[in-house]
Scaffold this active site. Structure first.
Site, PDB file in Angstrom:
ATOM      1  N   HIS A   1       0.831  -1.225   0.000  1.00  0.00           N
ATOM      2  CA  HIS A   1       0.000   0.000   0.000  1.00  0.00           C
ATOM      3  C   HIS A   1       0.858   1.264   0.000  1.00  0.00           C
ATOM      4  O   HIS A   1       0.462   2.281  -0.560  1.00  0.00           O
ATOM      5  CB  HIS A   1      -0.939  -0.011   1.212  1.00  0.00           C
ATOM      6  CG  HIS A   1      -0.220  -0.154   2.508  1.00  0.00           C
ATOM      7  ND1 HIS A   1       0.366  -1.353   2.896  1.00  0.00           N
ATOM      8  CD2 HIS A   1       0.046   0.731   3.506  1.00  0.00           C
ATOM      9  CE1 HIS A   1       0.947  -1.183   4.074  1.00  0.00           C
ATOM     10  NE2 HIS A   1       0.784   0.060   4.460  1.00  0.00           N
TER      11      HIS A   1
ATOM     12  N   CYS B   1       7.573   0.103  -2.083  1.00  0.00           N
ATOM     13  CA  CYS B   1       6.912   0.186  -0.782  1.00  0.00           C
ATOM     14  C   CYS B   1       7.090   1.607  -0.284  1.00  0.00           C
ATOM     15  O   CYS B   1       7.410   2.505  -1.072  1.00  0.00           O
ATOM     16  CB  CYS B   1       7.414  -0.880   0.194  1.00  0.00           C
ATOM     17  SG  CYS B   1       9.070  -0.669   0.873  1.00  0.00           S
ATOM     18  N   GLY B   2       6.864   1.850   0.997  1.00  0.00           N
ATOM     19  CA  GLY B   2       6.948   3.214   1.483  1.00  0.00           C
ATOM     20  C   GLY B   2       8.358   3.765   1.397  1.00  0.00           C
ATOM     21  O   GLY B   2       8.602   4.845   0.856  1.00  0.00           O
TER      22      GLY B   2
ATOM     23  N   GLY C   1      11.099   1.573   0.406  1.00  0.00           N
ATOM     24  CA  GLY C   1      11.910   0.706  -0.463  1.00  0.00           C
ATOM     25  C   GLY C   1      12.704  -0.309   0.335  1.00  0.00           C
ATOM     26  O   GLY C   1      13.204  -1.284  -0.224  1.00  0.00           O
TER      27      GLY C   1
ATOM     28  N   GLY D   1      11.896  -2.286   3.356  1.00  0.00           N
ATOM     29  CA  GLY D   1      11.318  -3.569   3.774  1.00  0.00           C
ATOM     30  C   GLY D   1      11.175  -4.536   2.614  1.00  0.00           C
ATOM     31  O   GLY D   1      11.533  -5.721   2.721  1.00  0.00           O
TER      32      GLY D   1
ATOM     33  N   HIS E   1      27.142  -3.433 -12.728  1.00  0.00           N
ATOM     34  CA  HIS E   1      28.214  -4.049 -11.935  1.00  0.00           C
ATOM     35  C   HIS E   1      27.740  -5.238 -11.108  1.00  0.00           C
ATOM     36  O   HIS E   1      28.503  -6.189 -10.911  1.00  0.00           O
ATOM     37  CB  HIS E   1      28.823  -3.020 -10.978  1.00  0.00           C
ATOM     38  CG  HIS E   1      29.618  -1.945 -11.643  1.00  0.00           C
ATOM     39  ND1 HIS E   1      30.490  -1.130 -10.966  1.00  0.00           N
ATOM     40  CD2 HIS E   1      29.663  -1.539 -12.939  1.00  0.00           C
ATOM     41  CE1 HIS E   1      31.052  -0.261 -11.805  1.00  0.00           C
ATOM     42  NE2 HIS E   1      30.550  -0.488 -13.020  1.00  0.00           N
TER      43      HIS E   1
ATOM     44  N   ARG F   1      35.933  -8.531 -13.410  1.00  0.00           N
ATOM     45  CA  ARG F   1      35.883  -8.259 -11.966  1.00  0.00           C
ATOM     46  C   ARG F   1      34.454  -8.299 -11.432  1.00  0.00           C
ATOM     47  O   ARG F   1      34.218  -8.707 -10.284  1.00  0.00           O
ATOM     48  CB  ARG F   1      36.549  -6.911 -11.647  1.00  0.00           C
ATOM     49  CG  ARG F   1      35.823  -5.684 -12.149  1.00  0.00           C
ATOM     50  CD  ARG F   1      36.697  -4.449 -11.952  1.00  0.00           C
ATOM     51  NE  ARG F   1      35.983  -3.202 -12.197  1.00  0.00           N
ATOM     52  CZ  ARG F   1      35.690  -2.712 -13.398  1.00  0.00           C
ATOM     53  NH1 ARG F   1      36.024  -3.389 -14.493  1.00  0.00           N
ATOM     54  NH2 ARG F   1      35.065  -1.560 -13.526  1.00  0.00           N
TER      55      ARG F   1
HETATM   56  C1  RB5 Z   1       4.100   0.378   5.241  1.00  0.00           C
HETATM   57  O1  RB5 Z   1       3.506   1.281   6.134  1.00  0.00           O
HETATM   58  C2  RB5 Z   1       5.615   0.549   5.241  1.00  0.00           C
HETATM   59  O2  RB5 Z   1       6.128   0.108   6.449  1.00  0.00           O
HETATM   60  C3  RB5 Z   1       6.228  -0.185   4.075  1.00  0.00           C
HETATM   61  O3  RB5 Z   1       5.660   0.265   2.889  1.00  0.00           O
HETATM   62  C4  RB5 Z   1       7.717  -0.008   3.868  1.00  0.00           C
HETATM   63  O4  RB5 Z   1       8.071   1.336   3.934  1.00  0.00           O
HETATM   64  C5  RB5 Z   1       8.597  -0.835   4.685  1.00  0.00           C
HETATM   65  O5  RB5 Z   1       9.826  -0.785   4.499  1.00  0.00           O
END
Ligand code: RB5
Length: 154
Positions: A9, A65-66, A68, A70, A98, A133
């Site tokens: 989301h 994600c919010g 990037g 997670g 690379h 390399r």
């Molecule tokens: C969701 O609220 C948020 O935690 C998720 O999108 C992300 O940012 C996690 O790394």
């Protein structure tokens, strides 16, 4: 190129713009969800994109994600996936050139739409160089993965 596109989301606000961009550039999107801004869990979408790439249905992936972070952490647990959060254009192409990065992760709460477009363009246009390399370093990464997947760590 076939690109698996997934988000939670937090990344959803960027998804349609990225999809339109990829298709306008002549590439195919494999849509891995999510399809609304209802709260979901990012590992589920990292897993979908990873499985699509592993099965050969897509060549590369993009995850949103919010932050990037997670979704990149989750994606990097999947064998064969080399994901990176790239919020600058140098990293977005150099990660492929690379490091053979095959999943670009973006934080929709960090980058605006126009920067995201530039990042995706840089990522899509890049190719792994196959320079000695870089191949040597990639093979060392793959050896770590082999050890991890064969239970070869204390
Ligand atoms: C969701 O609220 C948020 O935690 C998720 O999108 C992300 O940012 C996690 O790394």
């Amino acid at each position: 190129m076939r690109i698996a596109l997934g988000c939670d989301h937090g990344g959803f606000p960027l998804k349609q713009r990225i999809r339109t961009l990829i298709e306008a550039a002549g590439h195919t999107v494999v849509d891995c969800g999510t399809d609304s801004d209802c709260s979901v869990d990012y590992p589920d979408f990292a897993l979908k994109v990873g499985e699509v790439i592993r099965s050969g249905q897509a060549d590369r992936g993009i995850l949103l994600c919010g932050s990037g972070v997670g979704i990149s952490v989750a994606a990097n647990k999947i064998p064969g996936i080399r994901a990176g959060v790239c919020h600058d254009t140098y990293s977005a192409h150099q990660g492929v050139e690379h490091d053979d990065m095959n999943v670009l992760c973006l934080g929709a709460r960090i980058v605006g739409e126009e920067l995201a477009v530039e990042l995706v363009k840089a990522y899509i246009a890049a190719e792994f160089t196959h320079e000695e390399r870089h191949v040597r370093r990639l093979n060392k990464v793959l050896e770590i993965e082999r050890r991890a997947t064969s239970g070869d760590f204390n």
